[in-house]
Design an enzyme around this catalytic site. Structure first.
Site, PDB file in Angstrom:
ATOM      1  N   GLY A  19       0.825  -1.190   0.000  1.00 16.04           N
ATOM      2  CA  GLY A  19       0.000   0.000   0.000  1.00 16.04           C
ATOM      3  C   GLY A  19       0.863   1.244   0.000  1.00 16.04           C
ATOM      4  CD  GLN A  22       3.531   5.778   2.586  1.00 18.73           C
ATOM      5  OE1 GLN A  22       2.543   5.222   2.150  1.00 18.73           O
ATOM      6  NE2 GLN A  22       4.562   5.127   3.094  1.00 18.73           N
ATOM      7  CG  HIS A  35       0.516   6.842   5.616  1.00 21.32           C
ATOM      8  ND1 HIS A  35       1.676   7.362   6.149  1.00 21.32           N
ATOM      9  CD2 HIS A  35       0.785   5.535   5.377  1.00 21.32           C
ATOM     10  CE1 HIS A  35       2.595   6.402   6.231  1.00 21.32           C
ATOM     11  NE2 HIS A  35       2.086   5.279   5.778  1.00 21.32           N
ATOM     12  CG  HIS A  70      -0.094   1.205   7.288  1.00 20.10           C
ATOM     13  ND1 HIS A  70       0.888   0.811   8.165  1.00 20.10           N
ATOM     14  CD2 HIS A  70       0.511   2.052   6.410  1.00 20.10           C
ATOM     15  CE1 HIS A  70       2.033   1.398   7.841  1.00 20.10           C
ATOM     16  NE2 HIS A  70       1.834   2.161   6.775  1.00 20.10           N
ATOM     17  CD  GLU A  71      -0.853   2.448   2.840  1.00 20.09           C
ATOM     18  OE1 GLU A  71      -0.416   3.617   2.799  1.00 20.09           O
ATOM     19  OE2 GLU A  71      -0.110   1.477   3.056  1.00 20.09           O
ATOM     20  CB  CYS A 127       5.635   2.299   7.307  1.00 22.62           C
ATOM     21  SG  CYS A 127       5.149   3.814   6.460  1.00 22.62           S
ATOM     22  CG  LEU A 128       6.615   0.959   1.165  1.00 23.02           C
ATOM     23  CD1 LEU A 128       5.949   1.235  -0.170  1.00 23.02           C
ATOM     24  CD2 LEU A 128       7.700  -0.096   1.011  1.00 23.02           C
TER      25      LEU A 128
HETATM   26 ZN    ZN Z   1       3.024   3.484   5.718  1.00 25.07          ZN
END
Ligand code: ZN
Length: 160
Positions: free
Chosen positions: A45, A50, A133, A129-130, A87-88
């Site tokens: 995701g 991000q 953000h 999670h997304e 998380c990226l």
């Molecule tokens: Zn993340």
């Protein structure tokens, strides 16, 4: 086209994103780039902040195909699941996070058409999670504990 993923410490990750109002080529290019970036990074995701864009747009693919959510809102949540999450924007780290087992989300598609989707398991975790953000929240804010190799071993032992 792949975009640069901003990392922990970048203020874009802590902002509340604005709703997307225009469903035009600019959005479609953003969605395409976000999917490219997510797949390249082997994530499940990615949220627009991000890649430094403060809009309520996320892409998710937990292995069942690409899901694009514009202006998503969780309208109901049920159950509970605990598990590892990364998380990226926070490379090399993982945390143990409790999330709902099932969530229903209202969103718009890339043309602005409203739809509803129910997600379970890993998909529900990715949605939560997304969407966090989009409000400047990160999993590290709500995790129970960080998962290190050591704690992972202990958890495995505890399960046995
Ligand atoms: Zn993340």
């Amino acid at each position: 086209m792949e975009r640069k993923i901003v990392k922990l410490g970048d203020e874009a990750l802590r902002k509340v994103c604005k709703p997307m109002q225009k469903f035009d080529l600019r959005l479609w290019l953003l969605l395409r780039d976000m999917a490219d970036t997510m797949y390249k990074a082997e994530g499940v995701g990615l949220a627009a902040p991000q890649v430094g864009i403060l809009r309520r747009v996320v892409v998710i693919d937990v292995g069942d195909g690409l899901v694009e959510l514009v202006n998503p809102v969780i309208v109901s949540a049920e159950g509970e699941q605990g598990g590892g999450e990364g998380c990226l924007s926070i490379p090399g780290k993982r945390g143990y996070v409790v999330r709902p087992e099932r969530v229903t989300v209202k969103a718009q598609d890339r043309k602005g058409k409203p739809f509803e989707i129910t997600a379970e398991g890993l998909f529900a975790r990715a949605v939560c999670h997304e969407l966090d953000h989009l409000d400047g929240r990160l999993y590290i804010d709500i995790m129970d504990h960080e998962i290190t190799e050591e704690s992972e071993q202990n958890e495995e032992e505890a399960e046995n």
